[in-house]
Design an enzyme around this catalytic site. Structure first.
Site, mmCIF file in Angstrom:
data_model
loop_
_atom_site.group_PDB
_atom_site.id
_atom_site.type_symbol
_atom_site.label_atom_id
_atom_site.label_comp_id
_atom_site.label_asym_id
_atom_site.label_seq_id
_atom_site.Cartn_x
_atom_site.Cartn_y
_atom_site.Cartn_z
ATOM 1 C CE LYS A 66 16.115 18.846 32.854
ATOM 2 N NZ LYS A 66 14.979 19.371 32.059
ATOM 3 C CE1 TYR B 293 10.947 17.335 34.976
ATOM 4 C CE2 TYR B 293 12.082 15.410 34.114
ATOM 5 C CZ TYR B 293 12.102 16.731 34.537
ATOM 6 O OH TYR B 293 13.277 17.452 34.519
ATOM 7 C CG PHE C 228 6.486 19.195 27.135
ATOM 8 C CD1 PHE C 228 7.031 18.691 28.308
ATOM 9 C CD2 PHE C 228 5.669 20.307 27.212
ATOM 10 C CE1 PHE C 228 6.768 19.278 29.538
ATOM 11 C CE2 PHE C 228 5.397 20.909 28.442
ATOM 12 C CZ PHE C 228 5.950 20.385 29.603
ATOM 13 N NE ARG D 40 12.304 28.161 39.464
ATOM 14 C CZ ARG D 40 11.927 27.228 38.602
ATOM 15 N NH1 ARG D 40 12.328 25.966 38.752
ATOM 16 N NH2 ARG D 40 11.139 27.502 37.586
ATOM 17 C CB THR E 285 11.982 26.492 31.080
ATOM 18 O OG1 THR E 285 11.666 26.635 32.456
ATOM 19 C CG2 THR E 285 11.769 25.056 30.646
ATOM 20 N NE ARG F 4 16.915 25.066 32.494
ATOM 21 C CZ ARG F 4 15.849 25.113 33.288
ATOM 22 N NH1 ARG F 4 15.305 26.292 33.590
ATOM 23 N NH2 ARG F 4 15.333 24.013 33.780
ATOM 24 C CG HIS G 19 14.458 19.606 37.410
ATOM 25 N ND1 HIS G 19 13.236 20.068 36.990
ATOM 26 C CD2 HIS G 19 14.316 19.312 38.726
ATOM 27 C CE1 HIS G 19 12.390 20.037 38.008
ATOM 28 N NE2 HIS G 19 13.026 19.574 39.080
HETATM 29 P P1 CMP Z 1 12.521 21.196 33.846
HETATM 30 O O1 CMP Z 1 12.875 22.407 34.592
HETATM 31 O O2 CMP Z 1 13.268 19.942 34.078
HETATM 32 O O3 CMP Z 1 10.968 20.898 34.127
HETATM 33 C C1 CMP Z 1 10.104 20.290 33.190
HETATM 34 C C2 CMP Z 1 10.727 20.128 31.859
HETATM 35 O O4 CMP Z 1 9.825 19.973 30.795
HETATM 36 C C3 CMP Z 1 11.480 21.410 31.503
HETATM 37 O O5 CMP Z 1 12.621 21.532 32.293
HETATM 38 C C4 CMP Z 1 11.722 21.205 30.039
HETATM 39 O O6 CMP Z 1 12.838 20.367 29.800
HETATM 40 C C5 CMP Z 1 10.452 20.480 29.632
HETATM 41 N N1 CMP Z 1 9.526 21.418 28.993
HETATM 42 C C6 CMP Z 1 8.852 22.407 29.560
HETATM 43 N N2 CMP Z 1 8.093 23.049 28.642
HETATM 44 C C7 CMP Z 1 8.328 22.433 27.468
HETATM 45 C C8 CMP Z 1 7.856 22.625 26.148
HETATM 46 N N3 CMP Z 1 6.988 23.596 25.857
HETATM 47 N N4 CMP Z 1 8.296 21.804 25.180
HETATM 48 C C9 CMP Z 1 9.184 20.818 25.471
HETATM 49 N N5 CMP Z 1 9.661 20.570 26.724
HETATM 50 C C10 CMP Z 1 9.239 21.384 27.701
#
Ligand code: CMP
Length: 143
Positions: A11, A51, A59, A87, A93, A104, A117
């Site tokens: 990212k 997305y 969010f 993963r 996440t 992460r 991601h």
């Molecule tokens: P990613 O795996 O790229 O998939 C969706 C993205 O949304 C996730 O990583 C986060 O960066 C974002 N995301 C998911 N849940 C939240 C949350 N509760 N608040 C803010 N961002 C979120």
């Protein structure tokens, strides 16, 4: 176990912080093969489209703004069970819940600025790979 392909995105924040090499090393040390790479600065339309599944979430705006902040690196990883293995490498996440030793856990700043991601299913992987790459862009390799 089947050989799978999965989409990874390094990212904007991670690219800006010069973490591409450290993250790619994790994929390679795990034995996942990089079969395609593309650096791209997403437009608002592209970030929203990628997305779209999250468009109703509170969010969404923050996520889209972050993803178009600066260039990303999109990669296709190939290997046995690649989706789950990627993963595991990524970790949770929310970086406050990600284990040390995961990407992460080691590099993410917040849930939004969470470094990488990765596709979460075979169906999602196929759609996400097709979002960035055509068949001719992929270079499968014998393992
Ligand atoms: P990613 O795996 O790229 O998939 C969706 C993205 O949304 C996730 O990583 C986060 O960066 C974002 N995301 C998911 N849940 C939240 C949350 N509760 N608040 C803010 N961002 C979120």
């Amino acid at each position: 176990m089947a050989v799978e392909r999965t989409l990874s995105i390094i990212k904007p924040g991670a690219v800006a912080r010069n973490l591409i090499g450290k993250i790619i090393t994790r994929f390679e040390e795990e034995g996942l093969r990089i079969i395609a790479v593309r650096m791209i600065h997403l437009t608002e339309a592209q970030a929203k489209s990628f997305y779209a599944v999250h468009r109703e979430r509170p969010f969404f705006g923050e996520l889209v703004a972050y993803m178009m902040e600066s260039p990303i690196l999109a990669l296709v990883l190939e290997g046995e069970n690649a989706i789950a293995r990627n993963r595991e490498l990524m970790g949770a996440t929310d970086p406050s819940k990600a284990m040390p030793g995961t990407i992460r856990g080691d590099f993410a700043v917040s849930v939004t600025r969470n470094t990488v991601h990765g596709s979460d299913s075979t169906e999602t992987a196929a759609a996400e790979i097709a979002f960035f790459f055509s068949q001719a862009d992929l270079f499968p390799r014998a393992s």
